[in-house]
Structure formats: C-alpha cells, structure tokens
Design a protein around this motif. Structure first.
Motif, short mmCIF file in Angstrom:
data_model
loop_
_atom_site.label_atom_id
_atom_site.label_comp_id
_atom_site.label_asym_id
_atom_site.label_seq_id
_atom_site.Cartn_x
_atom_site.Cartn_y
_atom_site.Cartn_z
N ALA A 176 1.51 8.46 -3.32
CA ALA A 176 2.91 8.54 -2.89
C ALA A 176 3.38 9.98 -2.67
O ALA A 176 4.07 10.26 -1.68
CB ALA A 176 3.81 7.86 -3.92
N CYS A 177 3.02 10.89 -3.59
CA CYS A 177 3.57 12.25 -3.53
C CYS A 177 2.69 13.23 -2.75
O CYS A 177 3.20 14.21 -2.20
CB CYS A 177 3.77 12.78 -4.95
N ARG A 178 1.39 12.98 -2.70
CA ARG A 178 0.49 13.93 -2.04
C ARG A 178 0.09 13.46 -0.65
O ARG A 178 0.16 14.20 0.32
CB ARG A 178 -0.76 14.15 -2.90
N ARG B 284 1.19 10.52 0.91
CA ARG B 284 2.21 9.69 1.56
C ARG B 284 1.63 8.36 2.04
O ARG B 284 2.02 7.84 3.08
CB ARG B 284 2.85 10.45 2.74
N TRP B 285 0.68 7.83 1.30
CA TRP B 285 0.13 6.50 1.59
C TRP B 285 0.88 5.49 0.71
O TRP B 285 0.41 5.05 -0.33
CB TRP B 285 -1.36 6.45 1.29
N PHE B 286 2.05 5.11 1.16
CA PHE B 286 2.92 4.31 0.31
C PHE B 286 2.42 2.88 0.15
O PHE B 286 2.63 2.26 -0.90
CB PHE B 286 4.34 4.34 0.86
N ASP B 287 1.77 2.33 1.17
CA ASP B 287 1.22 0.98 1.03
C ASP B 287 0.18 0.94 -0.09
O ASP B 287 0.14 -0.01 -0.89
CB ASP B 287 0.59 0.53 2.35
N ALA B 288 -0.66 1.98 -0.15
CA ALA B 288 -1.67 2.06 -1.22
C ALA B 288 -0.99 2.21 -2.58
O ALA B 288 -1.44 1.63 -3.58
CB ALA B 288 -2.62 3.22 -0.96
N ALA B 289 0.10 2.99 -2.64
CA ALA B 289 0.82 3.17 -3.91
C ALA B 289 1.42 1.84 -4.37
O ALA B 289 1.36 1.49 -5.57
CB ALA B 289 1.91 4.22 -3.75
N TYR B 290 1.99 1.07 -3.43
CA TYR B 290 2.54 -0.25 -3.79
C TYR B 290 1.44 -1.17 -4.32
O TYR B 290 1.64 -1.94 -5.27
CB TYR B 290 3.19 -0.89 -2.57
N GLN B 291 0.26 -1.10 -3.71
CA GLN B 291 -0.85 -1.95 -4.15
C GLN B 291 -1.28 -1.61 -5.58
O GLN B 291 -1.64 -2.51 -6.35
CB GLN B 291 -2.03 -1.81 -3.19
N VAL B 292 -1.25 -0.33 -5.92
CA VAL B 292 -1.60 0.06 -7.29
C VAL B 292 -0.61 -0.53 -8.29
O VAL B 292 -0.99 -1.06 -9.34
CB VAL B 292 -1.66 1.59 -7.42
N VAL B 293 0.68 -0.46 -7.96
CA VAL B 293 1.69 -1.01 -8.85
C VAL B 293 1.53 -2.52 -8.99
O VAL B 293 1.64 -3.09 -10.10
CB VAL B 293 3.10 -0.66 -8.33
N GLN B 294 1.23 -3.20 -7.88
CA GLN B 294 1.00 -4.64 -7.94
C GLN B 294 -0.24 -4.97 -8.76
O GLN B 294 -0.24 -5.94 -9.54
CB GLN B 294 0.86 -5.19 -6.52
#
Length: 548
Positions: free
Chosen positions: A143-145, A147-157
């Motif tokens: 997310a911060c480095r 900017r792959w937000f879809d991948a960040a959402y997948q990690v949270v899921q």
C-alpha cells in the motif's frame, strides 16, 4: 590465627578499638584473600560454543534498522538482511517470524520494497507462519511503497480468513497508503470497516486522512475530522495538530493557529519543536518575522529548545525580510544564545549573500565556517565556487575543487565549467572536465550540455560531435543534443545538422517532439523563419520526417 597486616593493626591502634569476634573473622578473611591473591589463577573452565538465539539476532537487527547505518539510509537495512542470511546459511538455523519481520520492515523503510518482498517470500519458503506484524509489513509494502492496493486488500482478507486478526496498525498502514495516494473515499471506507470489526482507531489512523484533506485544500473537512476524533474519545496527537497547523499557515489563518496553541492544554496535547517551527515558517513566509522571534521566547519558557531547523527558518525569514547582513549577524551570535548551527544554516545565508552579489562576504563566511570545524557539503562548494568565479578568481576556484581536504561533486564542477564556458575559455573547461573524470566523478546531462555548448561557441563542431558520440554510451542526453542543435543552426551548419539527426536515428534513438521543438525554436531565433529563408526550415524538417 595469623596476625593482622600492618595497615589494619595500625588503624586499630590509632582508633584504640578492642578486637571483637566479628573483627577476628574479618581479619581472617583479609589474610585468606591475600594468600589467594598470591597464587596463580586457576585455568578457565572449558566452555561449549553456543549458537546465538534468534532473539539475540532480532535485537541486533532491530538496532541496525533503527540506527540507519553510518554509510547511508539503507545501510542499516542491508546489515539486517546480512544477519538474516547469516542465520539461514552460515549457522543453518531457521529464523523465527520476528527476525523475518524485522528485516522486511527495515528494507521497506529504506525504500527497498523488492528486497522486503523477497524476505517475506523466503519466510514462506522456510515454512515460517506469519503473524499480524509480518502481514502488516506486507500490507505496508503493497500500500505505501508499491501502491498495489488490490494486493494489500487481499492480504487483509487472508488475515481475517486464517485467524490472524488485523489490528489497528494493519488498518492504519492501509489507510496511510490510501491517503497518500489521494484515495480518500477508500481510506474512509477502511476506517468504517475498522469500527465495524470492533478495532478501535487511534491518532495514527486519523492523521494520514487529515493530511490528505489538508494537501487537497480541504481544511474545513480536516477540522471536522478533528472534532469527530475528540467527540468519539480518540485523543489527537501532537503530530495530528501539526498537520492542521501547517495547512492553516499555508492558508494564512494565523489567528486559528493561535487559538489552537492557547487551547492545547485544555485539549490535552502539548506543542513540540516541530509545532513552533512549522508556525515560524508560515509566519516568515508571510513576512511576519518579528512574531516568529517572539515564539522563540515562548518555546524556551515551555522548556523547548530550538533546533537547527528552527534556526534555518529564522535565518531564511530574516533574509526575506531585510538583508543577508542581518542573517549573518544572527548566525555569528547564535552560539551566544545557545543555538548550534550547521552547514545548512551557513548555506542559507551564503545563498542569500549571492543573491545580493556580495561575493566577498560569501568567501569570508565560508572561511569562518571552516575555522569552526564544519564540513562543507556539495551545496556549499557550488555557492563558493560560484562566488569565486564572479570575483574572477577562477584559479582559486579550481584549487578549491582540487584540494584533498574537501570533497566536491559534479554540481560544483558544473558551476566552474559554466563560468569558463561563458568566458569562452574552452581549453580550461576541458581541463576541468578531465580533472573531474580523473577524480572518479561521472559527468551528468548538465555537464554534457555545458561542454557541447562551449565547443559550439568556439566553432569546434567536430569536437562537439565527437564528445556527444562518447556521451551516448550512457544514453541520449537531451540537453546536450539541444546545445549542439542550437550551435549548428547558429553556425549555419544545416548539412551537418541533417547528418547529426540521421546519425542519432542510426544509433537506435528516436527523434521525438522535444527535438523538433528545439529545432524550430533555434531556426526562429536565427531568423530562418522570415521570407525566403523559410524553405530551409521546411526542407530540413521534411527530410527528418522521412528519416523517422
């Protein structure tokens, strides 16, 4: 019982004390200690080599990551990664989750997201199960480095589905990345998700959203968010207020800043040095330097000490308000008021002195700085070399760059080459170029442009073309090409210009719109776009279009 030693006996005699049973025991221990001290020490017991525990490695890796390293911002992360490799390869031990997480977090903080992902992949390959902290680092990388937000959402899921509950740090990290990317709606959606999951946000959660509001000029929304935090029982931090104060200063709302500072104790937050420095910076840029200096007294009364950033803000403000002489006086008396100045402070004043064309004052201030033991940086060299050149002391500038006591960079050398080029001293400029290369300093695009421009002014087009050919090994320099294009057109060398374009295309480079613009501008400045000369422009551009 052995007799007591002379010093103890003499002491007992002087004090006229009777020897009690306890004193007999002490004297016996003293004699035994003396006897043992005269014997050789026993050989040390054999010890078995012990392999360091992962906890010890993790502590050392954390220390390296926190220090950042002496060799640069990424040195600490590289050393942490080296320790991780040492555990895995040399010692044959499997690092635990904390070790992998510490190394990945250090690499991510050092702006090495690829290396951080490699560490986390190695963690998965070693069969080490991630915890919430490791997953949070991965969310931060995405997310911060990157900017792959879809991948960040997948990690949270994945975390929620596999029993690794995302905590406030995880959500705050995701919100920080979304806010910095300007995706405020999504950031607020993640905040709502936090509240639905029963995860209580904190100041680190709200501050990135407030910063995004302020950057977008939505100060009203930022103040509403602050009130929402307070009403919900989440105490804003000093960093949260600093973000709002910076936005208010940029908007010129200094009265609101005064109100925030007056209500700080009631609202439960304490202004720090950054708070006052931010306020001073806004006041100085608005021309209110006098009020900035009154804030210094307020800081001192609250037990806060201005740092070098605060001093630099005040120096810059004085330079803006009056003259550099006033700032120079402030700089010279800084030690008397307990301020520790640095090279940045000196550079600020010297730069202002250059603006006022007070070159001798720059040289004197540079001498004072060196006498105080401050090491100049690249900006210092550029300012001093520029001042020496303006004074016509080119030899002194060259001696300064060649001195072994100072380390100059390409910027300082470019400054000297530029002045030599303006004076038409092509030979001396080439000598400076060779000296720079001999010192291991690689010329950049600006260097190439200056050298080519200097050669073209002297009418040495073939030498300029040869130099440009050598510089193409590191890629096409647009500035250098622009310089030689202007030189060829100014010299009436249209045939050579056509040959140059064909040669550039033959090297595999593309003639883009930028080069066409440079050609047209140069033609117009030379006067080819008037009357019968216009056909030369059209003919050249048409032949270039055929080549492309």
């Amino acid at each position: 019982m052995p007799s007591p030693s002379r010093p103890i006996a003499r002491l007992l005699h002087l004090r006229r004390l009777s020897i009690s049973p306890r004193d007999h025991l002490l004297l016996r221990f003293a004699a035994l200690a003396k006897e043992l001290s005269e014997q050789p020490p026993p050989p040390p017991l054999p010890t078995r080599p012990r392999s360091p525990h992962p906890y010890e490695y993790n502590r050392l890796m954390s220390a390296y990551a926190a220090s950042g390293g002496r060799d640069g911002p990424g040195a600490g992360a590289d050393r942490a990664l080296h320790l991780l490799d040492e555990m895995r390869s040399l010692l044959g031990r499997r690092p635990d989750t904390a070790c992998f997480t510490t190394a990945a977090a250090a690499l991510s903080s050092a702006s090495q997201p690829g290396a951080a992902l490699a560490v986390l992949n190695a963690m998965a390959a070693d069969g080490v199960a991630p915890d919430a902290a490791a997953c949070t680092v991965l969310v931060g990388v995405y997310a911060c480095r990157l900017r792959w937000f879809d991948a960040a959402y997948q990690v949270v899921q994945w975390m929620a589905a596999n029993g690794v509950a995302p905590d406030v740090v995880t959500y705050s990290t995701l919100i920080s990345g979304l806010s910095s990317a300007g995706r405020l709606a999504e950031a607020l959606g993640v905040l709502d998700l936090m509240l639905e999951e029963g995860c209580q946000p904190n100041a680190h959660t709200y501050t990135p959203i407030m910063h995004a509001y302020c950057v977008s000029g939505m100060i009203h929304e930022a103040k509403e968010l602050l009130e929402t935090m307070i009403a919900a029982g989440f105490a804003p931090s000093t960093a949260t207020y600093n973000v709002l104060i910076e936005a208010l200063c940029k908007a010129g709302s200094f009265k609101e800043v005064d109100v925030l500072l007056e209500e700080s104790r009631v609202k439960g937050w304490t202004p720090d040095t950054i708070t006052y420095s931010t306020y001073m910076d806004g006041l100085c840029k608005a021309g209110r330097v006098d009020k900035s200096f009154t804030l210094v007294d307020k800081m001192l009364s609250e037990g806060l000490h201005p740092n070098e950033i605060t001093l630099n803000i005040l120096l810059d403000g004085v330079c803006r308000r009056s003259t550099a002489w006033a700032a120079k006086c402030l700089l010279e008396c800084s030690a008397e008021i307990g301020w520790h100045v640095n090279v940045v402070n000196y550079n600020t004043v010297m730069r202002r002195l250059c603006d006022e064309r007070k070159w001798l004052a720059v040289i004197k201030l540079f001498g004072d700085m060196v006498k105080k033991g401050m090491a100049p940086n690249s900006w210092t060299f550029s300012i001093v070399v520029h001042s020496l050149c303006k004074l016509g002391k080119l030899r002194e500038a060259l001696c300064l760059l060649g001195s072994e006591e100072f380390v100059a960079d390409v910027v300082a050398y470019n400054t000297l080459i530029r002045h030599l080029s303006f004076l038409g001293k092509t030979y001396e400029a080439c000598l400076v170029l060779h000296e720079m290369i001999d010192k291991g300093i690689t010329p950049n695009d600006i260097t190439d442009s200056l050298v080519v421009d200097c050669l073209c002014r002297e009418g040495k087009f073939l030498v300029a073309l040869s130099y440009l050919n050598q510089s193409l090994e590191d890629g096409l320099s647009r500035s250098a090409v622009s310089s030689i294009v202007r030189g060829l057109i100014a010299g009436g060398k249209l045939h050579e210009l056509h040959t140059l374009v064909g040669w550039i295309l033959g090297q595999g480079f593309i003639v883009d719109v930028y080069m066409y613009q440079e050609l047209i501008i140069a033609f117009c400045k030379k006067g080819y776009c008037r009357g019968i000369e216009m056909y030369k422009v059209s003919h050249t551009l048409e032949r270039m279009l055929r080549l492309t």
